[in-house]
Design an enzyme around this catalytic site. Structure first.
Site, PDB file in Angstrom:
ATOM      1  CB  CYS A 112      -1.005  -0.160   1.178  1.00  0.00           C
ATOM      2  SG  CYS A 112      -2.001   1.500   1.237  1.00  0.00           S
ATOM      3  CB  CYS A 113       0.850   4.336   0.135  1.00  0.00           C
ATOM      4  SG  CYS A 113      -0.618   4.546   0.223  1.00  0.00           S
TER       5      CYS A 113
END
Length: 275
Positions: A112-113
């Site tokens: 994520c990210c």
């Protein structure tokens, strides 16, 4: 087992014990925390069995279903009936869902990210969200809220065998819940929020036990930005707290505390906001 008694809504059993104290033996009665198995059946299919304290069971079921991603709002539950004598909770959802048990039982490591985020279960990816709360609390309020929660927890003082959690504003305690399972105490708070439409983003959680990764994920699912504890955090909990935007404060004892992540939410009454 002896007679069952209720103290502040928490079920305890009296049990005979042989006690050794100061080189002397004696027979006495002690208060023991009750373990109660509760099986949740969703749309006719057995979903999960948990061991819990048999209080605030409706809140527990609502909070657990939300934590597991089966519901987001209380009105998504068409009906809920609890058979306390048999230890079953029967849930009917407005929109029937096919439950893939692998989805709720296998560890998932995702991205994520640009960061590697580790979760215990696949559904955590969907239900644990980054917290954007701007709520702040002073160190004096941290001490005061911890003291309030402990004063509410007579059951722990009697039995010594349960976990306590409270939802607060910086200024005061809203509700406190007790359970033999630390995650159950938090699910009861989550269920209370759902049933009473309490906005969690400007609230905080005060907790009696260690801040484990499971506790941290529960806080993220509830949506609070600050977790206060009288005990220590784990390394995985701090990794998750750092990424999910949650302020963690531990070892709140006497006049000292430790801030581990996102200190910007802890305001110093003399120096404004900590940097």
């Amino acid at each position: 087992m002896g007679d069952e008694e209720t103290t502040n809504g928490f079920v305890l059993n009296r049990h005979k014990v042989i006690r050794y104290l100061d080189h002397q033996w004696s027979e006495t009665d002690d208060d023991i925390a009750v373990e109660y198995p509760l099986t949740i059946v969703v749309d006719g299919e057995e979903f999960a069995t948990m061991v819990c304290t048999p209080t605030h069971l409706e809140e527990l079921v609502y909070g657990f279903l939300a934590s597991e991603g089966l519901i987001r709002y209380a009105n998504e539950v068409l009906s809920l009936s609890i058979d306390e004598s048999r230890g079953y909770a029967y849930v009917v959802l407005k929109n029937k869902k096919t439950i893939n048990k692998d989805y709720y039982s296998k560890r998932f490591i995702g991205s994520c990210c640009g960061k590697s985020r580790q979760f215990y279960f696949k559904n955590d990816v969907r239900t644990a969200r980054t917290v954007m709360s701007r709520t702040q609390i002073t160190v004096e309020q941290c001490f005061a809220r911890m003291k309030e929660m402990q004063e509410q927890s007579r059951d722990f003082l009697v039995s010594g065998g349960v976990h306590n959690a409270a939802m607060c504003t910086p200024e005061g305690l809203i509700i406190a819940r007790t359970d033999i399972g630390r995650h159950n105490a938090l699910d009861k708070i989550f269920g209370y929020c759902l049933q009473n439409r309490v906005k969690p983003s400007d609230k905080l959680i005060v907790f009696s036990g260690r801040i484990s990764s499971e506790v941290l994920l529960k806080a993220a699912k509830i949506g609070v930005g600050i977790v206060l504890s009288k005990s220590a955090p784990s390394t995985l909990a701090l990794d998750l707290a750092d990424e999910l935007g949650i302020t963690t404060v531990g070892f709140i004892r006497g006049s000292s505390l430790n801030i581990y992540t996102h200190p910007e939410r802890i305001a110093d009454t003399h120096n404004n906001t900590r940097s």
